[in-house]
Write an enzyme that holds these catalytic residues in place. Structure first.
Site, PDB file in Angstrom:
ATOM      1  CB  ALA A   1     -47.956  19.944  -7.050  1.00 35.25           C
TER       2      ALA A   1
ATOM      3  N   GLY B   1     -48.528  24.996  -7.553  1.00 43.06           N
ATOM      4  CA  GLY B   1     -48.411  24.876  -6.098  1.00 43.06           C
ATOM      5  C   GLY B   1     -47.386  25.835  -5.503  1.00 43.06           C
TER       6      GLY B   1
ATOM      7  CD  GLU C   1     -52.358  26.179  -5.983  1.00 42.09           C
ATOM      8  OE1 GLU C   1     -51.541  25.279  -6.295  1.00 42.09           O
ATOM      9  OE2 GLU C   1     -53.581  26.018  -6.019  1.00 42.09           O
TER      10      GLU C   1
ATOM     11  CD  GLU D   1     -52.124  24.853 -10.939  1.00 45.67           C
ATOM     12  OE1 GLU D   1     -52.331  25.881 -11.632  1.00 45.67           O
ATOM     13  OE2 GLU D   1     -51.722  24.893  -9.765  1.00 45.67           O
TER      14      GLU D   1
HETATM   15  C1  HXC Z   1     -41.741  17.893 -11.272  1.00 45.95           C
HETATM   16  C2  HXC Z   1     -40.473  19.492 -12.293  1.00 45.95           C
HETATM   17  C3  HXC Z   1     -41.495  20.451 -12.138  1.00 45.95           C
HETATM   18  C4  HXC Z   1     -42.686  20.045 -11.483  1.00 45.95           C
HETATM   19  C5  HXC Z   1     -39.847  21.379 -13.153  1.00 45.95           C
HETATM   20  N1  HXC Z   1     -39.480  20.123 -12.927  1.00 45.95           N
HETATM   21  N2  HXC Z   1     -41.067  21.623 -12.687  1.00 45.95           N
HETATM   22  N3  HXC Z   1     -40.604  18.235 -11.857  1.00 45.95           N
HETATM   23  N4  HXC Z   1     -42.767  18.769 -11.076  1.00 45.95           N
HETATM   24  N5  HXC Z   1     -43.691  20.887 -11.264  1.00 45.95           N
HETATM   25  C6  HXC Z   1     -38.215  19.469 -13.276  1.00 45.95           C
HETATM   26  C7  HXC Z   1     -38.129  19.206 -14.772  1.00 45.95           C
HETATM   27  O1  HXC Z   1     -38.797  18.008 -15.093  1.00 45.95           O
HETATM   28  C8  HXC Z   1     -36.638  19.083 -14.952  1.00 45.95           C
HETATM   29  O2  HXC Z   1     -36.206  17.820 -14.507  1.00 45.95           O
HETATM   30  C9  HXC Z   1     -36.084  20.122 -13.973  1.00 45.95           C
HETATM   31  O3  HXC Z   1     -37.132  20.344 -13.021  1.00 45.95           O
HETATM   32  C10 HXC Z   1     -35.763  21.444 -14.645  1.00 45.95           C
HETATM   33  O4  HXC Z   1     -36.919  21.883 -15.360  1.00 45.95           O
HETATM   34  P1  HXC Z   1     -36.875  22.307 -16.906  1.00 45.95           P
HETATM   35  O5  HXC Z   1     -38.260  22.168 -17.433  1.00 45.95           O
HETATM   36  O6  HXC Z   1     -35.790  21.575 -17.620  1.00 45.95           O
HETATM   37  O7  HXC Z   1     -36.467  23.851 -16.773  1.00 45.95           O
HETATM   38  P2  HXC Z   1     -36.833  25.057 -17.751  1.00 45.95           P
HETATM   39  O8  HXC Z   1     -36.693  24.615 -19.189  1.00 45.95           O
HETATM   40  O9  HXC Z   1     -36.018  26.207 -17.266  1.00 45.95           O
HETATM   41  O10 HXC Z   1     -38.380  25.347 -17.512  1.00 45.95           O
HETATM   42  C11 HXC Z   1     -38.825  25.810 -16.260  1.00 45.95           C
HETATM   43  C12 HXC Z   1     -40.373  25.700 -16.167  1.00 45.95           C
HETATM   44  C13 HXC Z   1     -40.792  24.267 -16.469  1.00 45.95           C
HETATM   45  C14 HXC Z   1     -41.006  26.690 -17.150  1.00 45.95           C
HETATM   46  C15 HXC Z   1     -40.750  26.114 -14.748  1.00 45.95           C
HETATM   47  O11 HXC Z   1     -40.006  23.343 -15.700  1.00 45.95           O
HETATM   48  C16 HXC Z   1     -42.233  23.994 -16.181  1.00 45.95           C
HETATM   49  O12 HXC Z   1     -43.101  24.402 -16.970  1.00 45.95           O
HETATM   50  N6  HXC Z   1     -42.524  23.293 -15.076  1.00 45.95           N
HETATM   51  C17 HXC Z   1     -43.846  22.904 -14.702  1.00 45.95           C
HETATM   52  C18 HXC Z   1     -44.628  24.082 -14.198  1.00 45.95           C
HETATM   53  C19 HXC Z   1     -46.045  23.679 -13.839  1.00 45.95           C
HETATM   54  O13 HXC Z   1     -46.797  23.227 -14.694  1.00 45.95           O
HETATM   55  N7  HXC Z   1     -46.395  23.797 -12.560  1.00 45.95           N
HETATM   56  C20 HXC Z   1     -47.662  23.419 -12.061  1.00 45.95           C
HETATM   57  C21 HXC Z   1     -47.574  22.022 -11.568  1.00 45.95           C
HETATM   58  S1  HXC Z   1     -49.152  21.387 -11.083  1.00 45.95           S
HETATM   59  P3  HXC Z   1     -35.230  16.889 -15.390  1.00 45.95           P
HETATM   60  O14 HXC Z   1     -35.151  15.622 -14.591  1.00 45.95           O
HETATM   61  O15 HXC Z   1     -35.868  16.744 -16.720  1.00 45.95           O
HETATM   62  O16 HXC Z   1     -33.953  17.671 -15.447  1.00 45.95           O
HETATM   63  C22 HXC Z   1     -49.432  22.041  -9.608  1.00 45.95           C
HETATM   64  C23 HXC Z   1     -50.701  21.618  -9.136  1.00 45.95           C
HETATM   65  C24 HXC Z   1     -51.393  21.982  -7.990  1.00 45.95           C
HETATM   66  O17 HXC Z   1     -48.689  22.738  -8.997  1.00 45.95           O
HETATM   67  C25 HXC Z   1     -52.698  21.277  -7.885  1.00 45.95           C
HETATM   68  C26 HXC Z   1     -53.379  20.674  -9.026  1.00 45.95           C
HETATM   69  C27 HXC Z   1     -52.898  19.389  -9.589  1.00 45.95           C
END
Ligand code: HXC
Length: 257
Positions: A65, A108, A111, A131
């Site tokens: 998400a 997400g 999911e 998460e």
């Molecule tokens: C918003 C995101 C994002 C996300 C990545 N980006 N994931 N933006 N929401 N979930 C954006 C980054 O901010 C970045 O933007 C660009 O995408 C590239 O990501 P990087 O981090 O620079 O890439 P990398 O170093 O290759 O790392 C990839 C990654 C990492 C390991 C997937 O991005 C990451 O850990 N993302 C979050 C994963 C996560 O926690 N997902 C769960 C979300 S909560 P910029 O602008 O900086 O270039 C969820 C909740 C469901 O899904 C319900 C409960 C709340």
């Protein structure tokens, strides 16, 4: 005009929805939820679509998400808007949904893949529910669907530690149907969708309903449901045609409607 998804028709009776926010690793925002659920519902109503492939980019199916969109929200806002409830619309799509996952399928994203009926993974795929590392928990069904898919032991491991799982582990655990080389992912997904799309649509949607019944009923209720809908299929053209074609040693010509 959609901004976060693209809809294509890569083969007869097959539709493909592609997430198109690669700059954000296909993070799922409210707009994506609206566009994707509306597109899937439209395709579900289309008589010439027998299966839908849902995919992302090489780098990410979806990295979760959209954290930037969620971060400032309060409890009252999340509750009032019933945040994420809209995704349930995907589970009302009757047409078989095939997730084709390459790269990150996190939070997400994992999911969303689990809301599909079949999950094909590229060897580059990574699955996880990170998460907990953000101070929250899965909110789009992950604690429930992941546990049903791979069991309590592995689901607890992933959800409590936030670690990710590579494609081969996901396949061994039962989350993924097939793992294929990344370069072949879409070809394979479209081939599977074409195969499903060539079947009787009423039989395919009924089979999907019967399998999904597992998660909503006791064994006896599920077996009874299966038997009754099996009986009902004898009212269809496609049952008559399918069985006649077998006896006559020819290919069946299903109605698809
Ligand atoms: C918003 C995101 C994002 C996300 C990545 N980006 N994931 N933006 N929401 N979930 C954006 C980054 O901010 C970045 O933007 C660009 O995408 C590239 O990501 P990087 O981090 O620079 O890439 P990398 O170093 O290759 O790392 C990839 C990654 C990492 C390991 C997937 O991005 C990451 O850990 N993302 C979050 C994963 C996560 O926690 N997902 C769960 C979300 S909560 P910029 O602008 O900086 O270039 C969820 C909740 C469901 O899904 C319900 C409960 C709340």
């Amino acid at each position: 005009m959609t901004e976060t998804i693209a809809v294509d028709r890569p083969a007869p009776r097959v539709a493909q929805i592609t997430l198109t926010r690669p700059q954000a690793l296909n993070a799922l925002n409210l707009r994506t939820m609206r566009e994707l659920t509306e597109a899937a519902a439209d395709l579900d109503r289309s008589e010439d679509v027998g299966a839908i492939v849902l995919t992302g980019s090489d780098r990410a199916f979806a990295a979760g998400a959209d954290i930037k969109e969620m971060a400032p929200r309060t409890y009252s806002e999340m509750h009032a808007e019933d945040w994420f409830a809209g995704w349930d619309a995907l589970t009302r799509v009757r047409t078989p949904l095939i997730a084709a996952v390459a790269g990150h399928a996190l939070g997400g994203g994992c999911e969303l893949a689990m809301m599909c009926d079949l999950l094909l993974a590229a060897d580059t795929a990574r699955f996880g529910q990170p998460e907990i590392t953000l101070g929250v928990i899965p909110g789009m069904g992950g604690s429930q669907r992941l546990t049903r898919a791979i069991g309590k032991a592995k689901a607890m491991d992933l959800i409590l530690t936030g670690r990710t799982m590579k494609a081969d582990e996901a396949e061994r655990a039962g989350l993924v149907s097939r793992v294929v080389p990344a370069a072949d992912l879409l070809t394979e997904a479209v081939a599977v969708a074409s195969k499903i799309g060539s079947m009787s649509f009423v039989a395919a949607t009924t089979a999907k309903e019967a399998v999904n019944r597992v998660f909503e009923s006791t064994l006896a209720e599920g077996v009874l449901f299966e038997r009754r809908v099996f009986h009902a299929l004898f009212a269809t053209h496609d049952q008559k045609e399918g069985m006649a074609a077998f006896v006559e040693k020819r290919s069946p010509e299903f109605n698809h409607a």
